[in-house]
Design an enzyme around this catalytic site. Structure first.
Site, PDB file in Angstrom:
ATOM      1  N   GLY A   1       0.650  -1.785   0.623  1.00 26.56           N
ATOM      2  CA  GLY A   1       0.026  -0.484  -0.198  1.00 26.56           C
ATOM      3  C   GLY A   1       0.362   1.485  -0.162  1.00 26.56           C
TER       4      GLY A   1
ATOM      5  N   GLU B   1      11.166   3.092   6.429  1.00 28.41           N
ATOM      6  CA  GLU B   1      10.206   1.503   6.144  1.00 28.41           C
ATOM      7  C   GLU B   1      11.827   0.944   7.383  1.00 28.41           C
ATOM      8  OE1 GLU B   1       8.635  -0.965   5.439  1.00 28.41           O
ATOM      9  OE2 GLU B   1       9.597  -1.589   6.634  1.00 28.41           O
TER      10      GLU B   1
ATOM     11  N   CYS C   1       4.130  -8.417   1.848  1.00 22.77           N
ATOM     12  CA  CYS C   1       3.911  -9.935   0.912  1.00 22.77           C
ATOM     13  C   CYS C   1       4.987 -10.167   0.251  1.00 22.77           C
ATOM     14  CB  CYS C   1       2.916  -9.248  -0.146  1.00 22.77           C
ATOM     15  SG  CYS C   1       2.767  -9.293  -1.500  1.00 22.77           S
TER      16      CYS C   1
ATOM     17  N   CYS D   1       2.765 -13.521   0.863  1.00 21.92           N
ATOM     18  CA  CYS D   1       2.373 -13.439  -0.394  1.00 21.92           C
ATOM     19  C   CYS D   1       3.021 -14.789  -1.228  1.00 21.92           C
ATOM     20  CB  CYS D   1       1.545 -13.032  -1.504  1.00 21.92           C
ATOM     21  SG  CYS D   1       0.976 -12.024  -0.410  1.00 21.92           S
TER      22      CYS D   1
ATOM     23  N   LYS E   1       5.678 -17.265   0.416  1.00 26.75           N
ATOM     24  CA  LYS E   1       4.703 -18.255   0.224  1.00 26.75           C
ATOM     25  C   LYS E   1       4.450 -19.061  -0.747  1.00 26.75           C
ATOM     26  CE  LYS E   1       0.631 -17.353  -0.611  1.00 26.75           C
ATOM     27  NZ  LYS E   1      -0.351 -16.697   0.264  1.00 26.75           N
TER      28      LYS E   1
ATOM     29  N   ALA F   1       8.921   5.426  11.915  1.00 25.66           N
ATOM     30  CA  ALA F   1       8.662   6.756  11.742  1.00 25.66           C
ATOM     31  C   ALA F   1       7.911   6.894  13.125  1.00 25.66           C
ATOM     32  CB  ALA F   1       8.033   6.995  10.799  1.00 25.66           C
TER      33      ALA F   1
ATOM     34  N   TYR G   1      -6.830 -18.684   6.778  1.00 22.69           N
ATOM     35  CA  TYR G   1      -5.636 -18.964   5.001  1.00 22.69           C
ATOM     36  C   TYR G   1      -4.447 -19.307   5.658  1.00 22.69           C
ATOM     37  CZ  TYR G   1      -8.361 -15.073   1.910  1.00 22.69           C
ATOM     38  OH  TYR G   1      -8.998 -14.449   1.320  1.00 22.69           O
ATOM     39  N   ILE G   2      -3.246 -18.757   6.414  1.00 27.21           N
ATOM     40  CA  ILE G   2      -2.284 -18.937   6.858  1.00 27.21           C
ATOM     41  C   ILE G   2      -2.144 -20.426   7.440  1.00 27.21           C
ATOM     42  CG2 ILE G   2       0.116 -18.102   7.913  1.00 27.21           C
ATOM     43  CD1 ILE G   2      -1.128 -15.419   7.565  1.00 27.21           C
TER      44      ILE G   2
ATOM     45  N   GLU H   1      -2.253 -22.559   4.328  1.00 24.52           N
ATOM     46  CA  GLU H   1      -1.684 -23.044   3.786  1.00 24.52           C
ATOM     47  C   GLU H   1      -0.303 -23.634   4.125  1.00 24.52           C
ATOM     48  OE1 GLU H   1      -3.009 -18.659   0.219  1.00 24.52           O
ATOM     49  OE2 GLU H   1      -1.548 -18.386   1.744  1.00 24.52           O
TER      50      GLU H   1
ATOM     51  N   GLY I   1      -4.738 -15.341  12.964  1.00 19.66           N
ATOM     52  CA  GLY I   1      -5.134 -13.953  12.647  1.00 19.66           C
ATOM     53  C   GLY I   1      -3.952 -12.947  12.972  1.00 19.66           C
TER      54      GLY I   1
ATOM     55  N   ASP J   1      -3.924  -3.673   5.502  1.00 22.88           N
ATOM     56  CA  ASP J   1      -3.926  -3.704   6.856  1.00 22.88           C
ATOM     57  C   ASP J   1      -3.816  -2.999   8.371  1.00 22.88           C
ATOM     58  OD1 ASP J   1      -3.511  -5.878   4.795  1.00 22.88           O
ATOM     59  OD2 ASP J   1      -2.582  -7.135   5.728  1.00 22.88           O
TER      60      ASP J   1
ATOM     61  N   ALA K   1      -7.445 -15.557  -3.159  1.00 22.56           N
ATOM     62  CA  ALA K   1      -7.214 -17.464  -3.753  1.00 22.56           C
ATOM     63  C   ALA K   1      -6.390 -18.006  -1.993  1.00 22.56           C
ATOM     64  CB  ALA K   1      -6.543 -17.843  -4.598  1.00 22.56           C
TER      65      ALA K   1
ATOM     66  N   HIS L   1     -11.257 -25.946 -24.936  1.00 28.92           N
ATOM     67  CA  HIS L   1     -11.646 -27.295 -25.257  1.00 28.92           C
ATOM     68  C   HIS L   1      -9.692 -28.356 -25.351  1.00 28.92           C
ATOM     69  CE1 HIS L   1     -12.794 -30.969 -24.854  1.00 28.92           C
ATOM     70  NE2 HIS L   1     -12.648 -31.705 -25.378  1.00 28.92           N
TER      71      HIS L   1
ATOM     72  N   GLU M   1     -13.302 -24.244 -19.162  1.00 31.74           N
ATOM     73  CA  GLU M   1     -14.384 -24.212 -19.739  1.00 31.74           C
ATOM     74  C   GLU M   1     -16.235 -25.178 -19.387  1.00 31.74           C
ATOM     75  OE1 GLU M   1     -15.094 -27.485 -23.056  1.00 31.74           O
ATOM     76  OE2 GLU M   1     -12.868 -28.973 -22.350  1.00 31.74           O
TER      77      GLU M   1
HETATM   78  P1  NDP Z   1      -7.378 -16.109   9.623  1.00 34.23           P
HETATM   79  O1  NDP Z   1      -7.962 -14.847   9.920  1.00 34.23           O
HETATM   80  O2  NDP Z   1      -7.390 -16.225   8.062  1.00 34.23           O
HETATM   81  O3  NDP Z   1      -7.439 -16.692  10.232  1.00 34.23           O
HETATM   82  C1  NDP Z   1      -7.294 -17.368  11.910  1.00 34.23           C
HETATM   83  C2  NDP Z   1      -7.695 -18.246  12.241  1.00 34.23           C
HETATM   84  O4  NDP Z   1      -7.347 -19.091  13.491  1.00 34.23           O
HETATM   85  C3  NDP Z   1      -9.034 -19.103  12.375  1.00 34.23           C
HETATM   86  O5  NDP Z   1      -9.356 -20.374  11.828  1.00 34.23           O
HETATM   87  C4  NDP Z   1      -9.739 -18.885  13.632  1.00 34.23           C
HETATM   88  O6  NDP Z   1     -10.688 -19.660  14.418  1.00 34.23           O
HETATM   89  C5  NDP Z   1      -8.455 -19.525  14.286  1.00 34.23           C
HETATM   90  N1  NDP Z   1      -8.378 -17.818  15.372  1.00 34.23           N
HETATM   91  C6  NDP Z   1      -8.134 -16.979  15.762  1.00 34.23           C
HETATM   92  N2  NDP Z   1      -8.450 -16.507  17.296  1.00 34.23           N
HETATM   93  C7  NDP Z   1      -8.143 -17.905  18.003  1.00 34.23           C
HETATM   94  C8  NDP Z   1      -7.840 -19.128  19.040  1.00 34.23           C
HETATM   95  N3  NDP Z   1      -7.842 -17.307  20.425  1.00 34.23           N
HETATM   96  N4  NDP Z   1      -8.036 -20.028  19.441  1.00 34.23           N
HETATM   97  C9  NDP Z   1      -8.386 -20.874  18.197  1.00 34.23           C
HETATM   98  N5  NDP Z   1      -8.104 -20.454  16.887  1.00 34.23           N
HETATM   99  C10 NDP Z   1      -8.270 -18.985  17.317  1.00 34.23           C
HETATM  100  O7  NDP Z   1      -6.388 -14.996   9.882  1.00 34.23           O
HETATM  101  P2  NDP Z   1      -4.620 -15.868   9.251  1.00 34.23           P
HETATM  102  O8  NDP Z   1      -3.646 -15.477  10.614  1.00 34.23           O
HETATM  103  O9  NDP Z   1      -4.778 -17.214   8.815  1.00 34.23           O
HETATM  104  O10 NDP Z   1      -4.532 -14.581   8.115  1.00 34.23           O
HETATM  105  C11 NDP Z   1      -4.325 -13.142   8.046  1.00 34.23           C
HETATM  106  C12 NDP Z   1      -4.850 -12.666   6.915  1.00 34.23           C
HETATM  107  O11 NDP Z   1      -3.721 -12.676   5.621  1.00 34.23           O
HETATM  108  C13 NDP Z   1      -6.211 -13.442   6.465  1.00 34.23           C
HETATM  109  O12 NDP Z   1      -7.357 -12.356   6.595  1.00 34.23           O
HETATM  110  C14 NDP Z   1      -6.115 -12.998   5.058  1.00 34.23           C
HETATM  111  O13 NDP Z   1      -6.901 -11.149   5.186  1.00 34.23           O
HETATM  112  C15 NDP Z   1      -4.348 -12.374   4.741  1.00 34.23           C
HETATM  113  N6  NDP Z   1      -3.820 -13.461   4.185  1.00 34.23           N
HETATM  114  C16 NDP Z   1      -4.192 -13.863   3.351  1.00 34.23           C
HETATM  115  C17 NDP Z   1      -3.594 -14.458   1.733  1.00 34.23           C
HETATM  116  C18 NDP Z   1      -3.974 -14.714   0.370  1.00 34.23           C
HETATM  117  O14 NDP Z   1      -4.554 -13.884  -0.131  1.00 34.23           O
HETATM  118  N7  NDP Z   1      -3.891 -16.512   0.371  1.00 34.23           N
HETATM  119  C19 NDP Z   1      -2.808 -15.494   2.228  1.00 34.23           C
HETATM  120  C20 NDP Z   1      -2.335 -15.446   3.940  1.00 34.23           C
HETATM  121  C21 NDP Z   1      -3.569 -14.763   4.177  1.00 34.23           C
HETATM  122  P3  NDP Z   1     -12.275 -19.480  13.699  1.00 34.23           P
HETATM  123  O15 NDP Z   1     -12.619 -20.104  11.805  1.00 34.23           O
HETATM  124  O16 NDP Z   1     -13.074 -20.213  14.128  1.00 34.23           O
HETATM  125  O17 NDP Z   1     -12.627 -17.657  14.042  1.00 34.23           O
END
Ligand code: NDP
Length: 450
Positions: free
Chosen positions: A15, A34, A42, A47, A50, A114, A176-177, A180, A264, A304, A342, A439, A444
């Site tokens: 960003g 920075e 990323c 990204c 990864k 900063a 996601y993380i 993956e 998260g 973010d 994705a 095809h 398709e």
């Molecule tokens: P997410 O928010 O996607 O997932 C967090 C996971 O942790 C969920 O399964 C959640 O469970 C669980 N969780 C959260 N708090 C607790 C807790 N206290 N105890 C147990 N489980 C918990 O976060 P990520 O860290 O995976 O990724 C962060 C962000 O990064 C994503 O939201 C996305 O925006 C971005 N990202 C995008 C990617 C892509 O575009 N391919 C790749 C990687 C990251 P529950 O579902 O039950 O809440």
């Protein structure tokens, strides 16, 4: 009053860099700070590394498939150190490219953190710098919930620097993380246990997609522990001991090196000195209006740190809209409708538009039509591998507009990117049907589903 800069950007991630370059193109005098490497999460910790590791993790499946096409079985050993160092070299190359891009745009780079001294003044590496407008683009950082021993868990930031491949990794989280990295490590030969508190991974995605990925991840050998709460993490000489309650039963999972917390992310605001400004927060993130303006009219935030849609292309789009509005005489906002995304799991998944549940909530069950197709792609037929692709369209019955497209399978991200253009421009199911398929391809199916 004369300021040192027209725009000063805090944070050179996706960003921050896109905003700085675009503002400079309009003739603004721009500085950017920075303290870490250019490119942000990323490029350096997300990204890009990864996806490179995901590519590495897919070779065993490819080697296996090759035997169905007349190739001898491949006996190849994987070298973790070699991969980590190759990824590191690639990141260094990208950092150089970012540096050149900023230099060419005449953006002055400050390799420091900063923080605000007052609303127009920043302290940057011991120097006071003033700016007419300031953009906060500092991103996020892994959230570490207060689980006893969470300090013994590594995060996705650390995985790219592990000196040795873990034999057994416990991954906490099903977003996601978590998903993956469960797939990457599993593909590279690490035994993976993934701990999730719900019944299913990837909350928020379409239910068919969640079911399909989870089923295939389990079939690929990942041990997914559902309805499991993490109680504690203890350090042992040879690894970690993760205490969990799984379906009401207490258990301990012993992993040799890693428990990876993917629970998260949270905005990175602690050290910004926001208390020296009138910038307000909402739920721990910087509150902004649709023009990315904070509660201080000359301070802005993108990406973010605002915790809206935490995806690289969203931060870039927000940054460009901000620069066009503030420096380009073209006041505009970013559109958040139909953002494709994705998940680079194995199998890959991609999605755009409404899930079935969201569509039902908006239009009722009778208001939508669902089209599904599940098949074994041609590539896996000769090697006789049980790998399936799932595609799904959600259509508004009354207008025939396609509301959502979802896919699990090879090249899902590449395919959904094209479908997203159609959905963004309001294509109907009849438009999809009138499009001639390529095809033979998996894609398709999106124009032949009945
Ligand atoms: P997410 O928010 O996607 O997932 C967090 C996971 O942790 C969920 O399964 C959640 O469970 C669980 N969780 C959260 N708090 C607790 C807790 N206290 N105890 C147990 N489980 C918990 O976060 P990520 O860290 O995976 O990724 C962060 C962000 O990064 C994503 O939201 C996305 O925006 C971005 N990202 C995008 C990617 C892509 O575009 N391919 C790749 C990687 C990251 P529950 O579902 O039950 O809440």
């Amino acid at each position: 009053m004369a300021y040192d800069f027209d725009l000063f950007v805090i944070g050179a991630g996706s960003g921050g860099i896109s905003s700085a370059r675009r503002a400079a193109q309009y003739g603004a005098k721009v500085g950017i700070a920075e303290s870490w490497t250019l490119g942000g999460t990323c490029v350096n910790r997300g990204c890009v590394p990864k996806k490179l590791m995901m590519y590495a993790s897919q070779f065993p499946e490819q080697y296996h498939a090759a035997t169905g096409y007349g190739w001898d079985a491949v006996d190849s050993q994987f070298n973790w150190g070699q991969l980590i160092s190759a990824v590191g070299n690639e990141l260094q190359r990208l950092n150089g490219i970012y540096r050149n891009m900023l230099d060419k745009s005449s953006v002055q780079v400050f390799p420091h953190y900063a923080s605000f001294v007052d609303a127009h003044t920043l302290e940057v590496g011991g120097e006071k710098i003033t700016a007419d407008k300031i953009l906060i683009a500092v991103g996020g950082t892994p959230a570490m919930p207060p689980i006893p021993g969470i300090e013994y868990a590594i995060t996705s930031d650390d995985i790219f620097h592990l000196p040795q491949q873990p034999k057994h990794a416990v991954i906490l989280g099903g977003g996601y993380i978590g998903c993956e990295f469960a797939c990457i490590l599993n593909g590279l030969g690490t035994q993976v246990t993934q701990v999730i508190r719900g019944d299913k991974i990837l909350r928020g995605f379409d239910e068919d997609i969640r079911n399909e990925i989870q089923t295939q991840m389990i079939a690929n050998g990942i041990h997914v522990m559902t309805q499991t709460a993490i109680e504690s993490i203890a350090k042992k000489d040879d690894g970690v001991n993760v205490g969990v309650v799984s379906h009401d039963e207490r258990q301990h999972i012993i992993a040799d090196v890693v428990s990876l917390a993917a629970l998260g992310r949270k905005p990175n605001i602690e050290k910004l000195g926001l208390e020296n400004t009138q910038v307000e927060l909402a739920a721990g993130a910087i509150a902004v209006d649709k023009y990315n303006t904070t509660t201080e009219p000359h301070i802005f935030a993108v990406g973010d740190v605002t915790d809206k849609v935490n995806l690289t292309p969203v931060a870039i789009s927000e940054g460009r809209a901000f620069a066009d509005s503030q420096f380009g005489g073209n006041s505009r906002t970013m559109s958040y409708d139909n953002i494709p995304t994705a998940v680079f799991t194995s199998p890959e998944a991609a999605t755009v538009g409404l899930t079935e549940a969201e569509a039902i909530e908006q239009y009722g069950e009778a208001g939508i039509k669902i089209y599904r197709s599940k098949f074994r792609p041609m590539f896996y037929t000769m090697p006789d591998m049980p790998i399936k692709t799932l595609m799904k369209l959600i259509v508004h019955s009354e207008s025939d507009r396609v509301l959502g497209a979802h896919m699990v399978g090879d090249d899902a991200a590449e395919i959904i990117q094209g479908v997203a253009i159609a959905i963004k421009t309001g294509a109907t199911k009849a438009d999809f049907d009138a499009t001639v398929g390529i095809h033979p391809s998996a894609a398709e199916e999106f124009v032949t589903m009945r």
